[in-house]
Structure formats: structure tokens, C-alpha cells
Write a protein that holds these residues in place. Structure first.
Motif, short mmCIF file in Angstrom:
data_model
loop_
_atom_site.label_atom_id
_atom_site.label_comp_id
_atom_site.label_asym_id
_atom_site.label_seq_id
_atom_site.Cartn_x
_atom_site.Cartn_y
_atom_site.Cartn_z
N VAL A 295 11.73 -5.58 13.84
CA VAL A 295 12.58 -5.46 12.59
C VAL A 295 12.19 -5.86 11.45
CG1 VAL A 295 15.24 -5.86 11.96
CG2 VAL A 295 14.59 -4.95 14.36
N SER A 296 11.94 -7.34 11.46
CA SER A 296 11.50 -8.27 10.21
C SER A 296 10.24 -7.61 9.75
CB SER A 296 11.25 -9.51 10.87
OG SER A 296 10.11 -9.86 11.70
N GLY A 297 9.36 -7.22 10.58
CA GLY A 297 8.33 -6.66 10.02
C GLY A 297 8.38 -5.37 9.17
N LEU A 298 9.29 -4.51 9.80
CA LEU A 298 9.70 -3.35 8.97
C LEU A 298 10.30 -3.57 7.57
CD1 LEU A 298 9.60 -0.39 9.18
CD2 LEU A 298 11.75 -0.04 10.39
N CYS A 299 11.31 -4.70 7.78
CA CYS A 299 12.05 -5.07 6.58
C CYS A 299 10.99 -5.38 5.57
CB CYS A 299 13.08 -6.01 6.86
SG CYS A 299 14.16 -5.59 7.94
N ILE A 300 10.20 -6.14 5.91
CA ILE A 300 9.06 -6.83 4.93
C ILE A 300 8.19 -5.47 4.22
CG2 ILE A 300 6.76 -8.02 4.67
CD1 ILE A 300 7.88 -9.83 6.83
N GLU A 301 7.91 -4.78 5.18
CA GLU A 301 7.27 -3.44 4.68
C GLU A 301 8.01 -2.74 3.85
OE1 GLU A 301 5.48 -0.89 7.80
OE2 GLU A 301 4.78 -2.70 8.63
N GLY A 302 9.44 -2.43 4.02
CA GLY A 302 10.31 -1.78 3.34
C GLY A 302 10.72 -2.39 1.61
N LEU A 303 10.73 -3.73 1.78
CA LEU A 303 10.89 -4.42 0.74
C LEU A 303 9.63 -4.32 -0.29
CD1 LEU A 303 13.13 -7.40 1.95
CD2 LEU A 303 13.93 -5.39 0.56
N ALA A 304 8.76 -4.67 0.49
CA ALA A 304 7.41 -4.60 -0.29
C ALA A 304 7.06 -3.35 -0.91
CB ALA A 304 6.28 -5.32 0.66
N ALA A 305 7.36 -1.99 -0.41
CA ALA A 305 7.19 -0.92 -0.83
C ALA A 305 7.60 -0.68 -2.24
CB ALA A 305 7.59 0.16 0.16
N PHE A 306 8.80 -1.30 -2.42
CA PHE A 306 9.23 -1.00 -3.74
C PHE A 306 8.74 -2.10 -4.90
CE2 PHE A 306 12.40 0.91 -0.90
CZ PHE A 306 12.60 2.21 -1.61
N VAL A 307 7.86 -3.03 -4.56
CA VAL A 307 7.42 -4.07 -5.47
C VAL A 307 6.62 -3.15 -6.53
CG1 VAL A 307 5.82 -5.91 -5.69
CG2 VAL A 307 7.64 -6.05 -3.87
N PRO A 308 5.54 -2.41 -6.24
CA PRO A 308 4.85 -1.94 -7.02
C PRO A 308 5.57 -1.16 -8.12
CG PRO A 308 3.79 -1.40 -5.01
CD PRO A 308 5.11 -1.96 -4.94
N ALA A 309 6.72 -0.26 -7.70
CA ALA A 309 7.52 0.36 -8.63
C ALA A 309 8.24 -0.59 -9.51
CB ALA A 309 8.66 1.42 -7.80
N GLY A 310 8.78 -1.75 -8.93
CA GLY A 310 9.54 -2.79 -9.54
C GLY A 310 8.52 -3.28 -10.80
N ILE A 311 7.22 -3.51 -10.36
CA ILE A 311 6.30 -4.14 -11.38
C ILE A 311 5.99 -3.20 -12.48
CG2 ILE A 311 3.83 -4.86 -11.83
CD1 ILE A 311 3.75 -5.99 -8.89
N LEU B 272 0.61 -1.15 0.14
CA LEU B 272 -0.11 0.11 0.01
C LEU B 272 0.88 1.46 -0.03
CD1 LEU B 272 -2.64 -1.05 2.45
CD2 LEU B 272 -3.02 -0.68 0.20
N VAL B 273 1.91 1.46 0.91
CA VAL B 273 2.77 2.33 0.78
C VAL B 273 3.28 2.65 -0.58
CG1 VAL B 273 4.96 3.28 1.70
CG2 VAL B 273 3.36 2.30 3.21
N GLY B 274 3.70 1.41 -1.30
CA GLY B 274 4.57 1.53 -2.43
C GLY B 274 3.47 1.94 -3.50
N CYS B 275 2.24 1.81 -3.43
CA CYS B 275 1.26 2.13 -4.35
C CYS B 275 0.92 3.74 -3.94
CB CYS B 275 -0.09 1.36 -4.23
SG CYS B 275 -0.10 -0.29 -4.56
N SER B 276 0.84 4.25 -2.83
CA SER B 276 0.89 5.67 -2.70
C SER B 276 2.05 6.34 -3.18
CB SER B 276 0.63 5.82 -1.12
OG SER B 276 2.19 5.69 -0.41
N ALA B 277 3.12 5.60 -3.24
CA ALA B 277 4.51 6.50 -3.60
C ALA B 277 4.18 6.41 -5.28
CB ALA B 277 5.69 5.60 -3.47
N LEU B 278 3.67 5.59 -5.91
CA LEU B 278 3.40 5.85 -7.29
C LEU B 278 2.47 6.99 -7.73
CD1 LEU B 278 3.27 2.18 -8.61
CD2 LEU B 278 5.38 3.90 -8.50
N PHE B 279 1.83 7.47 -6.77
CA PHE B 279 1.06 8.78 -7.03
C PHE B 279 1.84 9.95 -6.80
CE2 PHE B 279 -2.93 6.40 -6.32
CZ PHE B 279 -3.63 6.56 -7.34
N LYS B 280 2.87 9.92 -5.58
CA LYS B 280 3.64 11.04 -5.19
C LYS B 280 4.83 10.24 -4.37
CE LYS B 280 3.35 15.57 -3.26
NZ LYS B 280 3.37 16.46 -4.51
#
Length: 526
Positions: free
Chosen positions: A207-223, A170-178
């Protein structure tokens, strides 16, 4: 039944206050840029290669979706989508404010404050279908999921891991707007850190939860980049993404930025005094409590009594303020980003004041209804007054009608200036990849380059000139529209004569067809 009646009243108010957006073809320069870009994409042109704007891609796709509903160049589709986005954000804020609240009234107040005060500014900022209002939907959904994660503790690890993944997406999708949507990861870091300190979850889990979120945030941009790679415009997408760093660097800084920030905050916050005044007061009060808890000997216990919903709202306010400040421009629509957090923080205080008696209820009603009514009237029956305050708009309609008369539906046109409204109103395809000419001239919105106080040439993008001439030679627009000749949109500082290469090209390939409202329309020679 009372809950459903209350919800109907709150969301009906949000709908009513945004109806003026459907009475005009365009509300802002940004809408014109998005619509022109989306129309080019609908014709099969590729974003960042065939049509260029440096913002992330999802806003243009939202306008494309709006065109599918209402037809090409019709922005009412985007206005409908942004209305739905605002209502969705209000609904999510309702759910967020209800968590841990003794009754459901806090949710209704938070949603009401957001829906009302997201409209209490100039319509070209408040009502326009801009990136910020679309961004808030995935961001608010991420906030709701984050509270679920914190409340889950150490149980149901698989489900919680999936929720961390969803938050990052969701954070990654929001970043694809701004791009500033990524700042929400700071909220996750702060709240997960608090949960670890108070022993709600383990440090490793946080820490593991934050790492998952951080990596997942770049998935929409990667797609998205993978899709661009398959389409052939991946390198162009990366190129214009990198441009954003120079765009941010060209903004205000130091005392100029600080002065602009306080000036705009004073104006917007003074009008929206209920969420801003009470929300900021609550933020200061909560910050003091957190600081005292951190200094206390039994830190974990003192921090543990703080409601996680309040802490989330405080962290969200801080990270959103960082997003608003990036680039030092402080446009009115940027302040949408801080309103959800302010609404959450202010809601309990509004309820407490409301319950004090009739006089306080009357005051709150006036402070909420007054600004909403004033800006509703300025966007409708008092629109001529608003135009005089805004120094009026150039006569885009009269010039666009002449553009239509001189061209056919498929003929390309090019506008020298910062007037993308002409493309939308004339419904003509772009004669170059640029919807405006700021890349060439160096005019940077929200900075003294607009008034001539700064040297615009220092902010120009030299490579854009070669791109422009390549497009003019390849696409050969039938009409070259010189809006700078009329001094529109600050382009009196950038006449054709200032750029000998461009003036020579126009003289060699075009002849004057006519002059309308000071705008010179050149027709390409046979």
C-alpha cells in the motif's frame, strides 16, 4: 560475441524499417499539428495560450528538440528522436524478457517483435513521430523497475522506496505525452497486490509503495504547471486539459465503438499475427491459470508459482487495452501501446515454435518478414500505390508554394480547414492560436462527424469562436487560406458561407488574391 551479434542484427532491423520516415517531410496530420505548434513555441509563443492543441505538452517539446537538430519546421529531428525512443524501448523489453528466463533468447525475441511489428501498418500511423512511441520509453522503464521492486522482497527498504518514487515519476512523465499513460498505475496495483498475497512483501509495504507511486505520478504535471504559472499560461493549460474530457466524450461508444475496435484489431492483429496471435493466446492461458489459482484452497501458494514477469505483461496488456479504448476512436497508432506487453507474452511461445524444426522456422520467418517487407515497400518504392489506397493527399505542396510567393518569412497566415500541413510546408507563422479549425466546426477525428453522419455542431467548442476572432483582429494574418473551398480533409461540409460571422469578416478585411487547386487565397486589405 553471439549476444552482441544478435543484438546488432535485431536493432539494425529496427533502424532499417524506420528509415522511410526520413524520406518525406510529413507523414501525418498529427505530425503537422505538432510541428506547427512547436514552431510557434520556438518563436516564444506560449503553449495553450498563444498556440493551442489539447494534448499534453511533452510531444511539442520533442518536436522543438528536433528543430534544434535539423532546423525549424523540419520533422526529421522528431523522426530521429522517435527512432531512438523505439530502440530504447526495445532494449528495455530485452532486459524485461530476460528476467527469470533460462537463456537470453527471450529478450532478443521480445525486442525483435516490438521493433518489427511497430512498423507493420500505414506509415502515417506506424512510422510517424506520435505520442505513443515516446510514451513507451518511460513506461517500459517503469515496468523494469517494478519487477525489481517485487523481486526485492522486504530487504533494502530505502532503495525500494526510491524505486517506487522513480516508478511514479516515470508514469507521470509518460502521462505528459498522453494522459492514458497513468493507466500503468493499474499494473503496479495488480503486481504489488499479488506480491502481498503471496507474502513476498507485507500488505502495508504494498500500500505504501502504491501511494508513493500515485503521488509521484502527479509531480511532473505539478512541475509543468508551476513553470506555466511563472510564464503566465497556467490557467490556459488547465482550461485545455479540461477540454480532453469533452473530447473523450465526443468519441464512439456502445456498438459503434465495439465494431470499430474489432475491425481495427482484426486488421492490425491479422497483419502482426505473431505477436498478436501468440501474445493473446498466452494472455488467455495465463488468465485461466490465475483464475484457477485464486479459486484454489491454497491460493497464496498457487499464485506464488506464477512468474512475476508474465503477470506484469498480462496486467500491462489489460491496462494498455483500456488506454487504447479511451475515447472509442481506435486509430492505428494507438495500438503501439499494447505491443510491448504482447511482445513479452509472445516471446517464449515464438522460441518454443522456433525450436520445433525447419518448417516452423520457415513459417515464423515468413510471418515476420512478410509484413515488414510489404509495409517497407509501401513506404518507399510503392508509395504511389499506398497513396491510391489511401485516396491520395490534397496537393499541399502546390498551395504552400503559392503561400510562400504571396508572403514574406515573418508574415502570418491562417488556414480555414483541417490542413495544418500548409503551415509546415510554407514555413509561415500562425495567424491564430489554432493549427486546425475542428474546435470551431465540431469535426471530431475518428467519428461520423467526418463523413457527415453525426451533427458536427453538437461537438463544436463555442468559446473557440471568440478566441479565433480575437486572434484574427490582433495578429491580422496577411493571408487567409480557405482550404474548405477545395473540400480538403473533409471540410466540404464547412464552407465559409455556413458561418456568416466569419464570412462577413473575410469580406470586410480580405480580397481574393488567387485560387490554386480549388483553394482560395485571400490577401488582407491595406
Amino acid at each position: 560475441m553471439r549476444k552482441w551479434v544478435l543484438a546488432s542484427l535485431v536493432f539494425s532491423c529496427g533502424i532499417l524499417l524506420r528509415l522511410p520516415a526520413f524520406t518525406r517531410a510529413l507523414l501525418s496530420d498529427d505530425e503537422a499539428i505538432y510541428a506547427t505548434t512547436a514552431a510557434a513555441m520556438a518563436r516564444g509563443e506560449l503553449l495553450y495560450r498563444d498556440v493551442v492543441d489539447h494534448k499534453p505538452p511533452l510531444i511539442y517539446h520533442m518536436y522543438q528538440a528536433g528543430f534544434a537538430l535539423f532546423g525549424a519546421f523540419n520533422t526529421h529531428g522528431a523522426h530521429l528522436l522517435v527512432l531512438l525512443a523505439v530502440l530504447a524501448t526495445g532494449g528495455l523489453l530485452w532486459k524485461l524478457a530476460q528476467r527469470g528466463a533460462p537463456d537470453g533468447a527471450s529478450g532478443a525475441v521480445a525486442a525483435f517483435l516490438f521493433l518489427v511489428f511497430s512498423t507493420t501498418w500505414h506509415d502515417y500511423d506506424a512510422l510517424a513521430a506520435n505520442c505513443e512511441l515516446f510514451l513507451l520509453v518511460p513506461q517500459t522503464a517503469a515496468a523494469w523497475l517494478l519487477l525489481r521492486v517485487v523481486d526485492s522482497g522486504e530487504t533494502q527498504r530505502t532503495r525500494v522506496a526510491l524505486e517506487h518514487l522513480a516508478i511514479g515519476l516515470l508514469v507521470g512523465c509518460s502521462a505528459l505525452f498522453k494522459y492514458q499513460g497513468l493507466t500503468f498505475l493499474g499494473v503496479s496495483a495488480g503486481l504489488l497486490g499479488w506480491a502481498a498475497v503471496t507474502l513476498r512483501i507485507s500488505f502495508a509495504r504494498a500500500v505504501s509503495g502504491l501511494c508513493i507511486e500515485g503521488l509521484a505520478a502527479f509531480v511532473p504535471a505539478g512541475i509543468y504547471l508551476a513553470i506555466c504559472l511563472a510564464s503566465g499560461n497556467a490557467a490556459d493549460a488547465v482550461y485545455w486539459f479540461a477540454f480532453n474530457f469533452s473530447y473523450l466524450g465526443a468519441g464512439l461508444s456502445g456498438l459503434l465503438a465495439l465494431r470499430q475496435a474489432f475491425w481495427r484489431l482484426g486488421l492490425i492483429g491479422g497483419i502482426a499475427i505473431v505477436p498478436y496471435g501468440l501474445g493473446l493466446w498466452a494472455a488467455v492461458h495465463l488468465t485461466r491459470k490465475v483464475v484457477r489459482a485464486i479459486r484454489a484452497p491454497d491460493r497464496a501458494a498457487c499464485l506464488g508459482v506464477q512468474p512475476p514477469g508474465d503477470l506484469l505483461a498480462l496486467l500491462w496488456l489489460v491496462t494498455s487495452a483500456v488506454a487504447v479504448s479511451a475515447g472509442g476512436r481506435f486509430f492505428g497508432h494507438y495500438f503501439h501501446l499494447v505491443l510491448p506487453a504482447l511482445s513479452l507474452l509472445a516471446a517464449p511461445r515464438v522460441l518454443a515454435l522456433w525450436r520445433r524444426g525447419r518448417d516452423m522456422r520457415l513459417l515464423l520467418s515468413v510471418l515476420c518478414a512478410g509484413p515488414a517487407l510489404v509495409f517497407f515497400l509501401l513506404a518507399t518504392v510503392a508509395r504511389p500505390l499506398a497513396e491510391r489506397w489511401d485516396e491520395g493527399e490534397p496537393p499541399y505542396e502546390s498551395v504552400s508554394r503559392r503561400m510562400v510567393a504571396l508572403t514574406g518569412p515573418g508574415d502570418r497566415v491562417f488556414v480555414w480547414g483541417n490542413s495544418p500541413q500548409l503551415y509546415v510546408l510554407a514555413r509561415r507563422p500562425l495567424g491564430a492560436r489554432f493549427t486546425f479549425c475542428n474546435y470551431m466546426t465540431g469535426e471530431s477525428p475518428g467519428t461520423p462527424t467526418e463523413s457527415g453522419g453525426w451533427d458536427a455542431d453538437a461537438s463544436s467548442f463555442p468559446e473557440s469562436w471568440d478566441m479565433l476572432f480575437a486572434d484574427l483582429e490582433t495578429r491580422r494574418p496577411l493571408l487567409f487560406v480557405d482550404a474548405a473551398a477545395a473540400g480538403w480533409d473533409g471540410y466540404d461540409k464547412f464552407p465559409l458561407a455556413r458561418y456568416p460571422r466569419l464570412a462577413a469578416y473575410v469580406a470586410a478585411h480580405y480580397i481574393v488574391a488567387e485560387t490554386t487547386s480549388g483553394v482560395v487565397l485571400y490577401r488582407r486589405k491595406s
